[in-house]
Design a protein around this motif. Structure first.
Motif, PDB file in Angstrom:
ATOM      1  N   SER A  28       0.818  -1.211   0.000  1.00  0.00           N
ATOM      2  CA  SER A  28       0.000   0.000   0.000  1.00  0.00           C
ATOM      3  C   SER A  28       0.853   1.264   0.000  1.00  0.00           C
ATOM      4  CB  SER A  28      -0.972   0.000   1.178  1.00  0.00           C
ATOM      5  OG  SER A  28      -0.284   0.224   2.378  1.00  0.00           O
ATOM      6  N   LYS A  29       2.103   1.177   0.471  1.00  0.00           N
ATOM      7  CA  LYS A  29       2.990   2.339   0.479  1.00  0.00           C
ATOM      8  C   LYS A  29       3.898   2.384  -0.758  1.00  0.00           C
ATOM      9  CE  LYS A  29       1.546   3.773   4.470  1.00  0.00           C
ATOM     10  NZ  LYS A  29       0.754   5.000   4.609  1.00  0.00           N
ATOM     11  N   SER A  30       3.580   1.551  -1.747  1.00  0.00           N
ATOM     12  CA  SER A  30       4.322   1.539  -3.025  1.00  0.00           C
ATOM     13  C   SER A  30       5.780   1.110  -2.907  1.00  0.00           C
ATOM     14  CB  SER A  30       4.286   2.913  -3.700  1.00  0.00           C
ATOM     15  OG  SER A  30       2.960   3.325  -3.844  1.00  0.00           O
ATOM     16  N   GLY A  45      16.682  -5.938  -3.405  1.00  0.00           N
ATOM     17  CA  GLY A  45      15.675  -6.892  -2.936  1.00  0.00           C
ATOM     18  C   GLY A  45      15.713  -6.940  -1.417  1.00  0.00           C
ATOM     19  N   PHE A  46      14.561  -7.176  -0.804  1.00  0.00           N
ATOM     20  CA  PHE A  46      14.517  -7.149   0.654  1.00  0.00           C
ATOM     21  C   PHE A  46      15.314  -8.285   1.289  1.00  0.00           C
ATOM     22  CE2 PHE A  46      10.379  -4.467   0.634  1.00  0.00           C
ATOM     23  CZ  PHE A  46      11.133  -3.304   0.541  1.00  0.00           C
ATOM     24  N   LYS A  47      15.438  -9.402   0.570  1.00  0.00           N
ATOM     25  CA  LYS A  47      16.276 -10.464   1.101  1.00  0.00           C
ATOM     26  C   LYS A  47      17.752 -10.028   1.078  1.00  0.00           C
ATOM     27  CE  LYS A  47      17.740 -15.233   0.532  1.00  0.00           C
ATOM     28  NZ  LYS A  47      19.101 -14.791   0.829  1.00  0.00           N
ATOM     29  N   SER A  72      20.583   7.766  -0.020  1.00  0.00           N
ATOM     30  CA  SER A  72      21.272   7.088  -1.112  1.00  0.00           C
ATOM     31  C   SER A  72      22.679   6.727  -0.680  1.00  0.00           C
ATOM     32  CB  SER A  72      21.327   7.997  -2.340  1.00  0.00           C
ATOM     33  OG  SER A  72      22.153   9.104  -2.060  1.00  0.00           O
ATOM     34  N   GLY A  73      23.395   6.057  -1.567  1.00  0.00           N
ATOM     35  CA  GLY A  73      24.816   5.839  -1.350  1.00  0.00           C
ATOM     36  C   GLY A  73      25.179   4.515  -0.717  1.00  0.00           C
ATOM     37  N   VAL A  74      24.191   3.748  -0.253  1.00  0.00           N
ATOM     38  CA  VAL A  74      24.520   2.464   0.354  1.00  0.00           C
ATOM     39  C   VAL A  74      24.574   1.367  -0.707  1.00  0.00           C
ATOM     40  CG1 VAL A  74      23.810   0.724   2.030  1.00  0.00           C
ATOM     41  CG2 VAL A  74      23.531   3.152   2.560  1.00  0.00           C
ATOM     42  N   ALA A  79      18.749   7.240  -5.345  1.00  0.00           N
ATOM     43  CA  ALA A  79      18.217   7.590  -4.028  1.00  0.00           C
ATOM     44  C   ALA A  79      16.836   6.995  -3.805  1.00  0.00           C
ATOM     45  CB  ALA A  79      18.151   9.099  -3.872  1.00  0.00           C
ATOM     46  N   MET A  80      16.554   6.680  -2.575  1.00  0.00           N
ATOM     47  CA  MET A  80      15.200   6.298  -2.187  1.00  0.00           C
ATOM     48  C   MET A  80      14.501   7.549  -1.664  1.00  0.00           C
ATOM     49  SD  MET A  80      13.708   3.300   0.074  1.00  0.00           S
ATOM     50  CE  MET A  80      13.833   3.574   1.814  1.00  0.00           C
ATOM     51  N   PRO A  81      13.302   7.825  -2.155  1.00  0.00           N
ATOM     52  CA  PRO A  81      12.575   9.002  -1.658  1.00  0.00           C
ATOM     53  C   PRO A  81      12.033   8.739  -0.258  1.00  0.00           C
ATOM     54  CG  PRO A  81      11.215   7.781  -3.202  1.00  0.00           C
ATOM     55  CD  PRO A  81      12.547   7.081  -3.168  1.00  0.00           C
ATOM     56  N   PRO A  82      11.782   9.795   0.525  1.00  0.00           N
ATOM     57  CA  PRO A  82      11.163   9.605   1.835  1.00  0.00           C
ATOM     58  C   PRO A  82       9.769   9.002   1.668  1.00  0.00           C
ATOM     59  CG  PRO A  82      11.810  11.910   1.502  1.00  0.00           C
ATOM     60  CD  PRO A  82      12.036  11.192   0.206  1.00  0.00           C
ATOM     61  N   TRP A  96      10.366  -6.323   9.460  1.00  0.00           N
ATOM     62  CA  TRP A  96       9.893  -7.341   8.512  1.00  0.00           C
ATOM     63  C   TRP A  96      10.959  -7.595   7.425  1.00  0.00           C
ATOM     64  CZ3 TRP A  96       8.053  -5.915   3.375  1.00  0.00           C
ATOM     65  CH2 TRP A  96       7.558  -7.010   2.647  1.00  0.00           C
ATOM     66  N   ILE A  97      11.520  -6.527   6.880  1.00  0.00           N
ATOM     67  CA  ILE A  97      12.534  -6.667   5.830  1.00  0.00           C
ATOM     68  C   ILE A  97      13.729  -7.452   6.369  1.00  0.00           C
ATOM     69  CG2 ILE A  97      14.241  -5.396   4.454  1.00  0.00           C
ATOM     70  CD1 ILE A  97      11.974  -3.156   4.292  1.00  0.00           C
ATOM     71  N   LEU A  98      14.151  -7.132   7.593  1.00  0.00           N
ATOM     72  CA  LEU A  98      15.315  -7.803   8.174  1.00  0.00           C
ATOM     73  C   LEU A  98      15.027  -9.262   8.517  1.00  0.00           C
ATOM     74  CD1 LEU A  98      16.600  -4.893  10.402  1.00  0.00           C
ATOM     75  CD2 LEU A  98      17.751  -5.867   8.406  1.00  0.00           C
TER      76      LEU A  98
HETATM   77  C1  HEC Z   1      11.319   5.306  -6.000  1.00  0.00           C
HETATM   78  C2  HEC Z   1      11.840   4.001  -5.673  1.00  0.00           C
HETATM   79  C3  HEC Z   1      11.752   3.511  -4.226  1.00  0.00           C
HETATM   80  C4  HEC Z   1      10.627   3.396  -3.434  1.00  0.00           C
HETATM   81  C5  HEC Z   1       9.192   3.789  -3.742  1.00  0.00           C
HETATM   82  C6  HEC Z   1      11.089   2.766  -2.199  1.00  0.00           C
HETATM   83  N1  HEC Z   1      12.430   2.524  -2.247  1.00  0.00           N
HETATM   84 FE1  HEC Z   1      13.551   1.633  -0.793  1.00  0.00          FE
HETATM   85  N2  HEC Z   1      15.233   1.993  -1.880  1.00  0.00           N
HETATM   86  C7  HEC Z   1      15.273   2.569  -3.141  1.00  0.00           C
HETATM   87  C8  HEC Z   1      16.659   2.743  -3.540  1.00  0.00           C
HETATM   88  C9  HEC Z   1      17.153   3.342  -4.861  1.00  0.00           C
HETATM   89  C10 HEC Z   1      17.445   2.250  -2.469  1.00  0.00           C
HETATM   90  C11 HEC Z   1      18.977   2.238  -2.343  1.00  0.00           C
HETATM   91  C12 HEC Z   1      19.413   3.483  -1.550  1.00  0.00           C
HETATM   92  C13 HEC Z   1      20.878   3.497  -1.207  1.00  0.00           C
HETATM   93  O1  HEC Z   1      21.702   2.975  -1.954  1.00  0.00           O
HETATM   94  O2  HEC Z   1      21.222   4.058  -0.126  1.00  0.00           O
HETATM   95  C14 HEC Z   1      16.523   1.783  -1.445  1.00  0.00           C
HETATM   96  C15 HEC Z   1      16.910   1.195  -0.252  1.00  0.00           C
HETATM   97  C16 HEC Z   1      16.054   0.654   0.697  1.00  0.00           C
HETATM   98  C17 HEC Z   1      16.456  -0.051   1.887  1.00  0.00           C
HETATM   99  C18 HEC Z   1      17.901  -0.329   2.307  1.00  0.00           C
HETATM  100  C19 HEC Z   1      18.472   0.935   2.938  1.00  0.00           C
HETATM  101  C20 HEC Z   1      19.908   0.836   3.348  1.00  0.00           C
HETATM  102  O3  HEC Z   1      20.418   1.866   3.841  1.00  0.00           O
HETATM  103  O4  HEC Z   1      20.553  -0.220   3.222  1.00  0.00           O
HETATM  104  C21 HEC Z   1      15.311  -0.397   2.558  1.00  0.00           C
HETATM  105  C22 HEC Z   1      15.206  -1.134   3.879  1.00  0.00           C
HETATM  106  C23 HEC Z   1      14.195   0.103   1.778  1.00  0.00           C
HETATM  107  N3  HEC Z   1      14.676   0.725   0.646  1.00  0.00           N
HETATM  108  C24 HEC Z   1      12.863  -0.039   2.129  1.00  0.00           C
HETATM  109  C25 HEC Z   1      11.801   0.582   1.460  1.00  0.00           C
HETATM  110  C26 HEC Z   1      10.440   0.614   1.942  1.00  0.00           C
HETATM  111  C27 HEC Z   1       9.965  -0.073   3.217  1.00  0.00           C
HETATM  112  C28 HEC Z   1       9.705   1.335   1.049  1.00  0.00           C
HETATM  113  C29 HEC Z   1       8.229   1.718   1.114  1.00  0.00           C
HETATM  114  C30 HEC Z   1       7.836   2.531   2.282  1.00  0.00           C
HETATM  115  C31 HEC Z   1      10.620   1.742  -0.014  1.00  0.00           C
HETATM  116  N4  HEC Z   1      11.872   1.273   0.278  1.00  0.00           N
HETATM  117  C32 HEC Z   1      10.250   2.466  -1.143  1.00  0.00           C
HETATM  118  C33 HEC Z   1      14.187   2.927  -3.911  1.00  0.00           C
HETATM  119  C34 HEC Z   1      12.875   2.971  -3.466  1.00  0.00           C
END
Ligand code: HEC
Length: 101
Positions: A28-30, A45-47, A72-74, A79-82, A96-98
Motif C-alpha cells: 500500500s505504500k508503493s 531486494g529485501f532479502k 542514497s549511497g549504500v 536515491a530512495m525518496p522519503p 519485517w525486511i530484516l
Molecule cells: C522510488 C523508488 C523507491 C521506493 C518507492 C522505495 N524505495 Fe527503498 N530503496 C530505493 C533505492 C534506490 C534504495 C537504495 C538506496 C541506497 O543505496 O542508499 C533503497 C533502499 C532501501 C532499503 C535499504 C536501505 C539501506 O540503507 O541499506 C530499505 C530497507 C528500503 N529501501 C525499504 C523501502 C520501503 C519499506 C519502502 C516503502 C515505504 C521503499 N523502500 C520504497 C528505492 C525505493
C-alpha cells in the motif's frame, strides 16, 4: 513458504497495535514499485537487505530512519525518496525486511 511467512508475521505483529501485515503495508505504500523480495529492481531486494545487515543489532533503527527520510549511497547512486509512513510503520517495515531469509 508464504504461509509460514504469514504466520510468522502474525506472531511478530501480535504485540503491535497495527492489524495490517507488513507485506500489505509495503504494497500500500508503493515500496514494491521499486523493491522485490529477492532481487534488485530500482532498490535492493529485501532479502539482499536482510543478508547485508544480518547480525547488525542497530540495523532495524537505521533502516526505519532511512525508510522515513530516504537516502542514497549504500547500494548505489540511486536515491530512495522519503516514504509517507509513521514511525511505527517504518519500524514494522524495517523489522519485517530484516526477517527475510
Ligand atoms: C522510488 C523508488 C523507491 C521506493 C518507492 C522505495 N524505495 Fe527503498 N530503496 C530505493 C533505492 C534506490 C534504495 C537504495 C538506496 C541506497 O543505496 O542508499 C533503497 C533502499 C532501501 C532499503 C535499504 C536501505 C539501506 O540503507 O541499506 C530499505 C530497507 C528500503 N529501501 C525499504 C523501502 C520501503 C519499506 C519502502 C516503502 C515505504 C521503499 N523502500 C520504497 C528505492 C525505493
Amino acid at each position: 513458504m508464504w504461509i509460514w511467512l504469514w504466520v510468522g508475521t502474525l506472531v511478530l505483529a501480535s504485540g503491535a497495535a497495527e492489524a495490517v501485515t507488513p507485506q500489505a503495508l509495503a504494497n500500500s505504500k508503493s515500496c514494491m514499485a521499486c523493491h522485490s523480495m529477492t532481487q534488485k529492481i530500482v532498490g535492493p531486494g529485501f532479502k539482499q537487505v536482510a543478508d547485508r545487515y544480518r547480525g547488525d543489532k542497530g540495523a532495524a533503527a537505521k533502516l526505519a530512519t532511512k525508510i522515513r527520510k530516504g537516502g542514497s549511497g549504500v547500494w548505489g547512486p540511486m536515491a530512495m525518496p522519503p516514504a509517507a509512513v509513521t514511525d511505527a510503520e517504518a519500524q514494522q517495515l524495517a523489522t519485517w525486511i530484516l526477517s527475510q531469509k
